[in-house]
Scaffold this motif. Structure first.
Motif, mmCIF file in Angstrom:
data_model
loop_
_atom_site.group_PDB
_atom_site.id
_atom_site.type_symbol
_atom_site.label_atom_id
_atom_site.label_comp_id
_atom_site.label_asym_id
_atom_site.label_seq_id
_atom_site.Cartn_x
_atom_site.Cartn_y
_atom_site.Cartn_z
ATOM 1 N N VAL A 20 0.849 -1.188 0.000
ATOM 2 C CA VAL A 20 0.000 0.000 0.000
ATOM 3 C C VAL A 20 0.885 1.239 0.000
ATOM 4 O O VAL A 20 1.745 1.395 0.874
ATOM 5 C CB VAL A 20 -0.926 0.019 1.228
ATOM 6 C CG1 VAL A 20 -1.892 1.197 1.133
ATOM 7 C CG2 VAL A 20 -1.688 -1.291 1.338
ATOM 8 N N SER A 21 0.687 2.116 -0.983
ATOM 9 C CA SER A 21 1.476 3.341 -1.042
ATOM 10 C C SER A 21 0.611 4.599 -1.047
ATOM 11 O O SER A 21 1.120 5.687 -0.811
ATOM 12 C CB SER A 21 2.370 3.336 -2.285
ATOM 13 O OG SER A 21 1.599 3.169 -3.460
ATOM 14 N N LEU A 22 -0.689 4.456 -1.316
ATOM 15 C CA LEU A 22 -1.592 5.604 -1.370
ATOM 16 C C LEU A 22 -2.815 5.348 -0.500
ATOM 17 O O LEU A 22 -3.251 4.199 -0.345
ATOM 18 C CB LEU A 22 -2.041 5.875 -2.807
ATOM 19 C CG LEU A 22 -0.949 6.205 -3.831
ATOM 20 C CD1 LEU A 22 -1.546 6.253 -5.231
ATOM 21 C CD2 LEU A 22 -0.263 7.520 -3.493
ATOM 22 N N SER A 23 -3.390 6.413 0.032
ATOM 23 C CA SER A 23 -4.574 6.272 0.883
ATOM 24 C C SER A 23 -5.734 5.644 0.125
ATOM 25 O O SER A 23 -6.476 4.815 0.669
ATOM 26 C CB SER A 23 -4.990 7.642 1.433
ATOM 27 O OG SER A 23 -4.010 8.153 2.302
ATOM 28 N N LYS A 24 -5.886 6.016 -1.143
ATOM 29 C CA LYS A 24 -7.002 5.452 -1.912
ATOM 30 C C LYS A 24 -6.795 3.960 -2.164
ATOM 31 O O LYS A 24 -7.768 3.205 -2.268
ATOM 32 C CB LYS A 24 -7.190 6.208 -3.218
ATOM 33 C CG LYS A 24 -6.015 6.185 -4.172
ATOM 34 C CD LYS A 24 -6.317 7.021 -5.411
ATOM 35 C CE LYS A 24 -5.152 7.029 -6.392
ATOM 36 N NZ LYS A 24 -5.452 7.861 -7.586
ATOM 37 N N PRO A 61 5.471 2.062 5.083
ATOM 38 C CA PRO A 61 4.009 2.200 5.135
ATOM 39 C C PRO A 61 3.596 3.192 6.229
ATOM 40 O O PRO A 61 4.283 3.356 7.236
ATOM 41 C CB PRO A 61 3.544 0.779 5.459
ATOM 42 C CG PRO A 61 4.699 0.142 6.157
ATOM 43 C CD PRO A 61 5.930 0.735 5.543
ATOM 44 N N PHE A 62 2.455 3.846 6.012
ATOM 45 C CA PHE A 62 1.955 4.790 7.005
ATOM 46 C C PHE A 62 1.545 4.052 8.274
ATOM 47 O O PHE A 62 0.888 3.004 8.226
ATOM 48 C CB PHE A 62 0.761 5.566 6.451
ATOM 49 C CG PHE A 62 1.150 6.648 5.486
ATOM 50 C CD1 PHE A 62 1.579 7.884 5.947
ATOM 51 C CD2 PHE A 62 1.092 6.428 4.121
ATOM 52 C CE1 PHE A 62 1.941 8.890 5.057
ATOM 53 C CE2 PHE A 62 1.452 7.419 3.225
ATOM 54 C CZ PHE A 62 1.881 8.657 3.690
ATOM 55 N N SER A 63 1.895 4.634 9.407
ATOM 56 C CA SER A 63 1.583 3.997 10.689
ATOM 57 C C SER A 63 0.089 3.924 10.942
ATOM 58 O O SER A 63 -0.389 3.048 11.673
ATOM 59 C CB SER A 63 2.275 4.757 11.826
ATOM 60 O OG SER A 63 1.849 6.113 11.855
ATOM 61 N N THR A 64 -0.684 4.828 10.327
ATOM 62 C CA THR A 64 -2.138 4.841 10.550
ATOM 63 C C THR A 64 -2.849 3.697 9.849
ATOM 64 O O THR A 64 -4.052 3.501 10.063
ATOM 65 C CB THR A 64 -2.726 6.172 10.065
ATOM 66 O OG1 THR A 64 -2.364 6.373 8.692
ATOM 67 C CG2 THR A 64 -2.198 7.333 10.903
#
Length: 336
Positions: A20-24, A61-64
Motif C-alpha cells: 500500500v502506497s496511497l490512501s485510496k 508504510p503509514f503507521s495509521t
C-alpha cells in the motif's frame, strides 16, 4: 501459502505482490478484502535489525494503516484485515495465508505494422519483453517488405506457457490469407516460418493464467532465386554474382542428382563469405532436411574442401544476411 511463496506465485500470473502506497489504495484494499475469511499477505516486512517495517520497494508504510495495537511483536510479515477492526496486522511469515497480487493491464503494442517497402529486416518482441507478458492478449502484427521478396521469421528466444499461449502465422497482411502454422503445435512446435510474398502477419494469444518472458522475433526479407538443378556426370556451381560480391539477404538452392548407383564428389576450390553469418549448407539428401546436414561452411578458411555423398543426391543452400557481402564461392562435382 507462506509469505516466501507469494512473490513467485504472483510472478507466475504475470503480476507482483501488493503493498500500500496511497490512501485510496488502502481504502480500496480494505473494501476488497472485507469479505475474506483469511487475511491476504501484503509485500510488507519487518527489518529485524532496525525493527522497522518496509514495503518491498523500500518505502515505509503509514503507521495509521495498522490495525489497533499493531504491529505486534509476534510476526515479521504483514497481512491485511478488511473487516472491523480493519488494517494491517503483523503475522508470522510461515503462516498459511492467501496471496494478493497486482495484475498489469492486458496491453498490446500501439504499433501493429512493421517494416516497409524499403526495409529488409527488423526485430519484434512480445509485450514487456524480456519481462513477462500479460494475460488475455490477442495482439496482431503485420510485416511489410520490399516488392519481389519473401519474409523469414525466427522466434528466438521463445518462452511462453506451453499449449495455451502461442503465435499463429498467416501468409499475407491479415488472417484471411493462408494459415502458415502455430508456434506451439502439440507434436511439432515451430519457431521458424517463411512467407510466399512480401507480407506476413501473426497473432500472439495468451490465456488468463500463467505468463512467461515471451519472445523475440527476427525477420528478414529475402530475394527469391529459382533453384539450380543439375544432373548428369559432372558440373560446376558458384554463388550468385561470383566472382563479384553476392547480394544481401540471398537464399540460393542447388540440387545435384547423379545416375542411380553413383555417388557425388563435391569440391569447393574458392570460398570467401562473412564468417558465421553467410553460410553454405550441404545436405546428403534430395532436399533440405536438418538431420541430414553434412557441412555448414562460412568464412575464409574453407577451400579447398571436398566430400563424397553416400547416395546420388546432394542439396546445397547458400544464405546471406544484410550486413557484409563478399565474393562467395566456386566449386565443381562429378560422379563416382
Amino acid at each position: 501459502m507462506a509469505y516466501s511463496e507469494t512473490a513467485s506465485y504472483c510472478q507466475s500470473l504475470g503480476g507482483s505482490q501488493v503493498f500500500v502506497s496511497l490512501s485510496k489504495e488502502f481504502t480500496f484494499l480494505n473494501y476488497f478484502t472485507a469479505g475474506l475469511f483469511a487475511q491476504p499477505w501484503l509485500a510488507i516486512t519487518r527489518n529485524v535489525t532496525t525493527n522497522k517495517w518496509y514495503n518491498s520497494d523500500g518505502t515505509t508504510p503509514f503507521s495509521t494503516w495498522w490495525s489497533p495495537g499493531e504491529p505486534g511483536p509476534n510476526g515479521d510479515c504483514a497481512t491485511l484485515r478488511g473487516s472491523d477492526p480493519s488494517g494491517m496486522k503483523a503475522t508470522p511469515c510461515y503462516s498459511i495465508q492467501p496471496a494478493m497480487c497486482r495484475q498489469m493491464p492486458a496491453l498490446c503494442p500501439t504499433t501493429t505494422n512493421y517494416g516497409s517497402l524499403y526495409t529488409r529486416s527488423g526485430t519484434i518482441q512480445s509485450p514487456g519483453y524480456p519481462a513477462q507478458y500479460y494475460n488475455n492478449l490477442d495482439c496482431w502484427y503485420t510485416i511489410t517488405a520490399p516488392n519481389n521478396t519473401y519474409i523469414t521469421l525466427q522466434f528466438s528466444p521463445y518462452l511462453v506457457e506451453q499449449t495455451f499461449d502461442y503465435v499463429m502465422v498467416y501468409d499475407g497482411p491479415n488472417s484471411t490469407y493462408p494459415y502458415l502454422g502455430k508456434t506451439d503445435e502439440y507434436l511439432n512446435p515451430r519457431y521458424d516460418f517463411e512467407s510466399s510474398s512480401n507480407y506476413v502477419s501473426f497473432k500472439f494469444h495468451t490465456d488468463r493464467t500463467i505468463t512467461k518472458n515471451g519472445w523475440l522475433l527476427t525477420w528478414n526479407a529475402k530475394v527469391y532465386s529459382a533453384p539450380i538443378n543439375q544432373t548428369g556426370i559432372n558440373g560446376t556451381f558458384t554463388s550468385p554474382n561470383y566472382p563479384n560480391n553476392y547480394d544481401p539477404y540471398t537464399e540460393q538452392l542447388y540440387y545435384i542428382t547423379a545416375p542411380d548407383g553413383f555417388h557425388v564428389n563435391v569440391t569447393i576450390d574458392d570460398f570467401l563469405t562473412e564468417a558465421r553469418f553467410d553460410v553454405l549448407e550441404i545436405y546428403n539428401t534430395s532436399t533440405v532436411i536438418a538431420n541430414n546436414l553434412v557441412a555448414n561452411l562460412s568464412g575464409n578458411a574453407t577451400a579447398p574442401w571436398w566430400w563424397v555423398s553416400p547416395d546420388k543426391f546432394v542439396t546445397m543452400r547458400f544464405k546471406s544476411d544484410g550486413s557484409v557481402q563478399k565474393r562467395g564461392f566456386e566449386g565443381s562435382w562429378y560422379i563416382l
